[in-house]
Design a protein around this motif. Structure first.
Motif, PDB file in Angstrom:
ATOM      1  N   GLY A  76      31.723  23.386  44.360  1.00 21.80           N
ATOM      2  CA  GLY A  76      32.844  22.779  43.661  1.00 21.80           C
ATOM      3  C   GLY A  76      32.613  22.680  42.164  1.00 21.80           C
ATOM      4  N   VAL A  77      31.437  22.217  41.771  1.00 20.96           N
ATOM      5  CA  VAL A  77      31.121  22.106  40.339  1.00 20.96           C
ATOM      6  C   VAL A  77      31.115  23.492  39.688  1.00 20.96           C
ATOM      7  CG1 VAL A  77      29.323  21.495  38.675  1.00 20.96           C
ATOM      8  CG2 VAL A  77      29.822  19.963  40.592  1.00 20.96           C
ATOM      9  N   LEU A  78      30.517  24.475  40.369  1.00 24.59           N
ATOM     10  CA  LEU A  78      30.484  25.837  39.815  1.00 24.59           C
ATOM     11  C   LEU A  78      31.887  26.410  39.672  1.00 24.59           C
ATOM     12  CD1 LEU A  78      27.409  27.364  41.702  1.00 24.59           C
ATOM     13  CD2 LEU A  78      27.546  26.724  39.285  1.00 24.59           C
ATOM     14  N   LEU A  79      32.744  26.149  40.660  1.00 27.41           N
ATOM     15  CA  LEU A  79      34.113  26.650  40.585  1.00 27.41           C
ATOM     16  C   LEU A  79      34.899  25.998  39.456  1.00 27.41           C
ATOM     17  CD1 LEU A  79      35.376  27.111  44.256  1.00 27.41           C
ATOM     18  CD2 LEU A  79      34.977  28.861  42.535  1.00 27.41           C
ATOM     19  N   ILE A  80      34.665  24.695  39.235  1.00 29.16           N
ATOM     20  CA  ILE A  80      35.331  24.032  38.114  1.00 29.16           C
ATOM     21  C   ILE A  80      34.925  24.699  36.800  1.00 29.16           C
ATOM     22  CG2 ILE A  80      35.440  21.898  36.766  1.00 29.16           C
ATOM     23  CD1 ILE A  80      35.219  20.353  39.384  1.00 29.16           C
ATOM     24  N   LEU A  81      33.627  24.919  36.624  1.00 24.98           N
ATOM     25  CA  LEU A  81      33.143  25.557  35.395  1.00 24.98           C
ATOM     26  C   LEU A  81      33.669  26.983  35.262  1.00 24.98           C
ATOM     27  CD1 LEU A  81      29.425  24.332  35.488  1.00 24.98           C
ATOM     28  CD2 LEU A  81      31.286  23.440  34.076  1.00 24.98           C
ATOM     29  N   PHE A  82      33.634  27.725  36.367  1.00 21.73           N
ATOM     30  CA  PHE A  82      34.075  29.116  36.372  1.00 21.73           C
ATOM     31  C   PHE A  82      35.584  29.190  36.133  1.00 21.73           C
ATOM     32  CE2 PHE A  82      34.555  33.362  38.453  1.00 21.73           C
ATOM     33  CZ  PHE A  82      33.596  34.026  37.719  1.00 21.73           C
ATOM     34  N   GLY A  83      36.337  28.347  36.865  1.00 22.65           N
ATOM     35  CA  GLY A  83      37.790  28.362  36.736  1.00 22.65           C
ATOM     36  C   GLY A  83      38.251  27.924  35.360  1.00 22.65           C
ATOM     37  N   MET A  84      37.603  26.910  34.793  1.00 19.48           N
ATOM     38  CA  MET A  84      38.002  26.433  33.476  1.00 19.48           C
ATOM     39  C   MET A  84      37.685  27.448  32.387  1.00 19.48           C
ATOM     40  SD  MET A  84      37.253  22.320  33.568  1.00 19.48           S
ATOM     41  CE  MET A  84      38.067  22.086  31.988  1.00 19.48           C
ATOM     42  N   ARG A  85      36.656  28.275  32.627  1.00 18.47           N
ATOM     43  CA  ARG A  85      36.370  29.355  31.663  1.00 18.47           C
ATOM     44  C   ARG A  85      37.528  30.348  31.638  1.00 18.47           C
ATOM     45  NH1 ARG A  85      33.724  34.491  31.772  1.00 18.47           N
ATOM     46  NH2 ARG A  85      33.400  34.305  34.020  1.00 18.47           N
ATOM     47  N   TRP A  86      37.997  30.736  32.830  1.00 16.87           N
ATOM     48  CA  TRP A  86      39.148  31.637  32.914  1.00 16.87           C
ATOM     49  C   TRP A  86      40.384  30.971  32.313  1.00 16.87           C
ATOM     50  CZ3 TRP A  86      40.248  35.712  37.053  1.00 16.87           C
ATOM     51  CH2 TRP A  86      39.079  36.435  37.360  1.00 16.87           C
ATOM     52  N   LEU A  87      40.577  29.702  32.653  1.00 18.33           N
ATOM     53  CA  LEU A  87      41.770  28.983  32.214  1.00 18.33           C
ATOM     54  C   LEU A  87      41.779  28.822  30.701  1.00 18.33           C
ATOM     55  CD1 LEU A  87      44.223  27.773  33.532  1.00 18.33           C
ATOM     56  CD2 LEU A  87      42.985  25.623  33.808  1.00 18.33           C
ATOM     57  N   ARG A  88      40.627  28.487  30.134  1.00 17.11           N
ATOM     58  CA  ARG A  88      40.541  28.324  28.679  1.00 17.11           C
ATOM     59  C   ARG A  88      40.941  29.599  27.956  1.00 17.11           C
ATOM     60  NH1 ARG A  88      36.617  30.017  25.387  1.00 17.11           N
ATOM     61  NH2 ARG A  88      36.463  29.084  23.303  1.00 17.11           N
ATOM     62  N   LYS A  89      40.380  30.729  28.399  1.00 18.93           N
ATOM     63  CA  LYS A  89      40.701  31.997  27.743  1.00 18.93           C
ATOM     64  C   LYS A  89      42.169  32.371  27.938  1.00 18.93           C
ATOM     65  CE  LYS A  89      36.097  34.086  27.793  1.00 18.93           C
ATOM     66  NZ  LYS A  89      35.275  35.238  28.263  1.00 18.93           N
ATOM     67  N   PRO A 180      44.911  54.099  33.463  1.00 19.67           N
ATOM     68  CA  PRO A 180      44.630  52.657  33.503  1.00 19.67           C
ATOM     69  C   PRO A 180      45.855  51.864  33.937  1.00 19.67           C
ATOM     70  CG  PRO A 180      43.870  53.634  31.446  1.00 19.67           C
ATOM     71  CD  PRO A 180      44.682  54.678  32.131  1.00 19.67           C
ATOM     72  N   LEU A 181      45.620  50.769  34.658  1.00 20.09           N
ATOM     73  CA  LEU A 181      46.729  49.923  35.105  1.00 20.09           C
ATOM     74  C   LEU A 181      47.117  48.975  33.977  1.00 20.09           C
ATOM     75  CD1 LEU A 181      45.563  49.155  38.751  1.00 20.09           C
ATOM     76  CD2 LEU A 181      46.884  51.080  37.889  1.00 20.09           C
ATOM     77  N   ALA A 182      47.685  49.568  32.922  1.00 19.58           N
ATOM     78  CA  ALA A 182      47.973  48.799  31.710  1.00 19.58           C
ATOM     79  C   ALA A 182      49.133  47.830  31.880  1.00 19.58           C
ATOM     80  CB  ALA A 182      48.268  49.758  30.551  1.00 19.58           C
ATOM     81  N   ARG A 183      49.992  48.081  32.863  1.00 17.27           N
ATOM     82  CA  ARG A 183      51.172  47.231  33.031  1.00 17.27           C
ATOM     83  C   ARG A 183      50.899  45.997  33.890  1.00 17.27           C
ATOM     84  NH1 ARG A 183      56.275  51.454  33.743  1.00 17.27           N
ATOM     85  NH2 ARG A 183      55.960  52.572  31.771  1.00 17.27           N
ATOM     86  N   VAL A 184      49.698  45.886  34.399  1.00 14.02           N
ATOM     87  CA  VAL A 184      49.354  44.701  35.194  1.00 14.02           C
ATOM     88  C   VAL A 184      49.350  43.477  34.274  1.00 14.02           C
ATOM     89  CG1 VAL A 184      47.556  43.574  36.540  1.00 14.02           C
ATOM     90  CG2 VAL A 184      47.992  46.019  36.840  1.00 14.02           C
ATOM     91  N   PRO A 185      50.095  42.416  34.611  1.00 13.04           N
ATOM     92  CA  PRO A 185      50.113  41.205  33.763  1.00 13.04           C
ATOM     93  C   PRO A 185      48.797  40.447  33.898  1.00 13.04           C
ATOM     94  CG  PRO A 185      51.373  40.818  35.753  1.00 13.04           C
ATOM     95  CD  PRO A 185      50.954  42.276  35.791  1.00 13.04           C
ATOM     96  N   GLU A 186      47.742  41.017  33.317  1.00 13.61           N
ATOM     97  CA  GLU A 186      46.398  40.511  33.566  1.00 13.61           C
ATOM     98  C   GLU A 186      46.209  39.078  33.106  1.00 13.61           C
ATOM     99  OE1 GLU A 186      41.811  41.644  32.412  1.00 13.61           O
ATOM    100  OE2 GLU A 186      43.290  43.233  32.529  1.00 13.61           O
ATOM    101  N   ASN A 187      46.764  38.728  31.934  1.00 10.65           N
ATOM    102  CA  ASN A 187      46.547  37.359  31.461  1.00 10.65           C
ATOM    103  C   ASN A 187      47.238  36.339  32.364  1.00 10.65           C
ATOM    104  OD1 ASN A 187      45.340  35.707  29.310  1.00 10.65           O
ATOM    105  ND2 ASN A 187      47.440  35.052  28.957  1.00 10.65           N
ATOM    106  N   ALA A 188      48.424  36.706  32.865  1.00  9.91           N
ATOM    107  CA  ALA A 188      49.123  35.804  33.792  1.00  9.91           C
ATOM    108  C   ALA A 188      48.307  35.624  35.073  1.00  9.91           C
ATOM    109  CB  ALA A 188      50.505  36.362  34.119  1.00  9.91           C
ATOM    110  N   LEU A 189      47.716  36.722  35.560  1.00 12.70           N
ATOM    111  CA  LEU A 189      46.884  36.632  36.754  1.00 12.70           C
ATOM    112  C   LEU A 189      45.663  35.752  36.503  1.00 12.70           C
ATOM    113  CD1 LEU A 189      46.896  40.308  38.127  1.00 12.70           C
ATOM    114  CD2 LEU A 189      48.071  38.321  39.073  1.00 12.70           C
ATOM    115  N   LYS A 190      45.032  35.929  35.339  1.00 16.15           N
ATOM    116  CA  LYS A 190      43.861  35.127  35.011  1.00 16.15           C
ATOM    117  C   LYS A 190      44.229  33.649  34.880  1.00 16.15           C
ATOM    118  CE  LYS A 190      40.922  38.619  32.861  1.00 16.15           C
ATOM    119  NZ  LYS A 190      40.223  39.068  31.644  1.00 16.15           N
ATOM    120  N   PHE A 191      45.431  33.386  34.382  1.00 14.05           N
ATOM    121  CA  PHE A 191      45.894  32.004  34.266  1.00 14.05           C
ATOM    122  C   PHE A 191      45.996  31.380  35.659  1.00 14.05           C
ATOM    123  CE2 PHE A 191      48.046  28.308  33.022  1.00 14.05           C
ATOM    124  CZ  PHE A 191      48.216  28.262  31.652  1.00 14.05           C
TER     125      PHE A 191
END
Length: 251
Positions: A76-89, A180-191
């Motif tokens: 759980g702690v690792l996921l919070i850190l990992f998820g918040m890294r993705w979320l921050r970016k 390349p899959l350039a049309r993939v909404p990558e930032n939305a997915l990462k969010f």
């Protein structure tokens, strides 16, 4: 519903997170194959997959020896850190503080590097190494996500199926369009992935310390909603605070 909620959330989180990572790895492998040849591209990718499989076989069974509450807390702690890294970016990209990731630009950048190495006697080796590193680095994140979102509730199989589905989808689409899959909404997915991983982390950290969540597994939905509202509020606040950055992104 309470039974399906953790399964659906586990599969969805593993699928979306793996999809993003596989797209990034595929971009590099495609660049190597198109610019140099498919032999070093596929060899490097295959070796990386073999290393990842060995890591899973070596360390996966060890998780069964860890007490479930300890595992839930640590994961759980690792996921919070990992998820918040993705979320921050993702939040910073949304307001233009960090540039959006562009798979097509990454593809052309990698092909330019490979062309400069074309006269090097080690060109095939360097091309294969680029493919190996891309698949290994992105694959390690996929393995971590699968183990993390699946192990705390004994749903590693469902998480693995979500990751496998993402891998197959990217391969089918990528090989079909051969670009390349350039049309993939990558930032939305990462969010979304950042929201999901952070929510999982909060939920399992609570379970690890003995919290009794109202509604049991359904509490995941409430946690996700709260984290999402807080994140969107932060995006709105940052856009009002840094309008120039948001305007630059819009252009």
């Amino acid at each position: 519903m309470q039974t399906l909620t953790p399964i659906l959330s586990t599969v969805t989180a593993a699928f979306l997170a793996s999809f993003v990572e596989v797209v990034e790895a595929f971009t590099i492998v495609l660049a190597v194959g198109v610019t140099r040849s498919w032999a070093p591209a596929l060899t490097g990718a295959a070796l990386a997959l073999a290393v990842l499989a060995a890591l899973v076989l070596a360390f996966g069974p060890l998780l069964a020896l860890v007490p479930i509450t300890t595992l839930q807390f640590v994961v759980g702690v690792l996921l919070i850190l990992f998820g918040m890294r993705w979320l921050r970016k993702a939040i910073l990209r949304s307001v233009g503080v960090i540039a959006l990731h562009d798979e097509e630009a990454a593809f052309f950048e990698e092909t330019a590097v490979l062309r400069r190495q074309a006269k090097d006697r080690r060109a095939d080796y360097l091309a294969g190494l680029a493919s190996f590193k891309a698949v290994l680095l992105e694959g390690v994140e996929v393995v971590f996500i699968v183990i993390a979102v699946g192990s705390a509730h004994g749903q590693t199989l469902y998480a693995s199926l979500g990751a496998l589905a993402a891998f197959i989808l990217v391969m089918l689409v990528g090989l079909a369009v051969h670009r390349p899959l350039a049309r993939v909404p990558e930032n939305a997915l990462k969010f979304v992935v950042g929201l999901m991983l952070t929510s999982f982390g909060i939920f399992w950290t609570g379970e690890g310390i003995g919290a009794d969540w109202p509604g049991a597994d359904l509490a995941l939905l409430a946690i996700f909603a709260i984290v999402a509202l807080a994140s969107f509020a932060m995006v709105r606040w940052l856009r009002s605070t840094y309008p120039a950055a948001a305007g630059g992104l819009a252009r």
